[in-house]
Design an enzyme around this catalytic site. Structure first.
Site, short mmCIF file in Angstrom:
data_model
loop_
_atom_site.label_atom_id
_atom_site.label_comp_id
_atom_site.label_asym_id
_atom_site.label_seq_id
_atom_site.Cartn_x
_atom_site.Cartn_y
_atom_site.Cartn_z
N GLU A 62 0.82 -1.20 0.00
CA GLU A 62 0.00 0.00 0.00
C GLU A 62 0.86 1.26 0.00
O GLU A 62 1.85 1.32 0.73
CB GLU A 62 -0.87 -0.05 1.27
CG GLU A 62 -2.06 0.84 1.25
CD GLU A 62 -3.03 0.51 2.39
OE1 GLU A 62 -3.45 1.46 3.07
OE2 GLU A 62 -3.34 -0.68 2.59
N HIS A 89 -8.68 0.98 1.53
CA HIS A 89 -8.43 1.22 2.96
C HIS A 89 -9.47 2.18 3.55
O HIS A 89 -9.13 3.22 4.13
CB HIS A 89 -7.02 1.78 3.17
CG HIS A 89 -6.48 1.50 4.54
ND1 HIS A 89 -5.15 1.29 4.79
CD2 HIS A 89 -7.10 1.41 5.75
CE1 HIS A 89 -4.95 1.09 6.09
NE2 HIS A 89 -6.13 1.15 6.69
#
Length: 330
Positions: A271, A295
């Site tokens: 990420e 997220h």
């Protein structure tokens, strides 16, 4: 005393500023909503009594040296705190807190079930199918999914969020519950009839496996090739915890080989990149049976405000010489 907030909370976390100012503290706010540079983080944290950073800010030895000896608390604006070097904080005498709250638990728990329902009823596929002009009329076998009721949900990590997921599973969907954790949770057993089993047993028996563990050295790649081979071919994996808890390379291979039925991920190993790289020409986003969200499991107005309140109240308490409300604990 002087507090630095490494992001601009206007519109989603303004209560933090109000609480801090009401307590008599001077507050300096970074002008951008997110994306503070490393240089600015170190420069603007210097000489502060407290810093309120995002989970994307790396809080390490270099940070503590730059901030200086006045720093008393880092109030991380997140439930997780894998961005913070807790040993370095301890060495510098700095308290670290996070932002758990019932509201955050509810948000992540609801998002977990949104992902599960999307997988079970093939909602994302159906949306693309309909928007793509493929719908030509009702058919009895069109995009067949499955019910959640009566299925077995395996929860790995039976803390606050895992317990909220258990609540929804039993009260909302009549699911059977298994859970695995470092220690037993009598509350989840009594309230929801959850059965405590080993991780391997959970993986073998569950129709859905949902991850709710912090990112620690012991949980990195908690789910890898060995664990994926234990899962049913009809089972789904859901991760709203931290990306590196799942070995994405192994997951890609399992999806390609159809060893599991699919996956839903709110977090990613590299990420903000959704795929670390093109492994064997495979990408998570290429699979129809994979749901990806960026997220956002805790991204509700209610949760963001609750997180702001907890972070600010931790700062107020520590700067007043009191114990923090929610110290970061491994």
């Amino acid at each position: 005393m002087n507090v630095f907030i490494s992001f601009n909370p206007k519109g989603f976390a303004e209560s933090a500023v109000r609480i801090l100012k009401k307590a008599g503290h001077a507050v300096t706010v970074y002008p951008k909503v997110y994306g503070i540079s490393r240089k600015d983080l170190l420069r603007l944290s210097k000489g502060r009594d407290a810093v309120l950073p995002l989970l994307t800010d790396r809080i390490d030895e270099e940070f503590f040296r730059a901030a200086g000896p006045k720093l008393k608390i880092v109030a991380n604006y997140a439930v997780g705190f894998d961005n913070v070097d807790l040993q370095a904080a301890k060495n510098h005498g700095v308290i670290v807190t996070n932002t758990p709250s019932e509201t955050v638990n509810e948000s992540v728990g609801e998002h977990t079930f949104a992902l599960m329902l999307t997988l079970a009823h093939r909602i994302a596929e159906a949306d693309r199918f309909s928007k793509g002009g493929k719908y030509s009329g009702w058919k009895p076998d069109q995009l067949l999914g499955s019910n959640l009721r009566g299925k077995t949900l395996g929860i790995i990590g039976a803390g606050r969020i895992g317990s909220n997921v258990a609540f929804h599973a039993v009260n909302g969907f009549g699911m059977n519950l298994l859970y695995s954790d470092m220690k037993r949770n009598p509350d989840i057993e009594k309230a929801f009839g959850a059965k405590y089993v080993s991780k391997d047993a959970l993986l073998k028996r569950s129709d859905y496996v949902s991850l709710h563990v912090p990112l620690l050295p012991s949980t990195r790649h908690l789910i890898s090739a060995k664990q994926l081979r234990l899962m049913k071919k009809t089972a789904f994996l859901i991760n709203t915890a931290r990306g590196p808890v799942v070995d994405e390379k192994a997951l890609l291979k399992a999806l390609k080989a159809k060893r599991i039925a699919g996956a839903a991920l709110d977090v990613f190993e590299c990420e903000p990149a959704i795929d670390c790289d093109l492994r064997d020409n495979l990408e998570l986003k290429a699979f129809e049976n994979v749901i990806l969200t960026p997220h956002i499991a805790s991204a509700t107005i209610e949760a963001r405000e609750a997180m702001a309140d907890v972070a600010a109240k931790n700062i107020v308490a520590v700067l007043a010489g009191k114990k923090p409300l929610t110290p970061a604990k491994v």
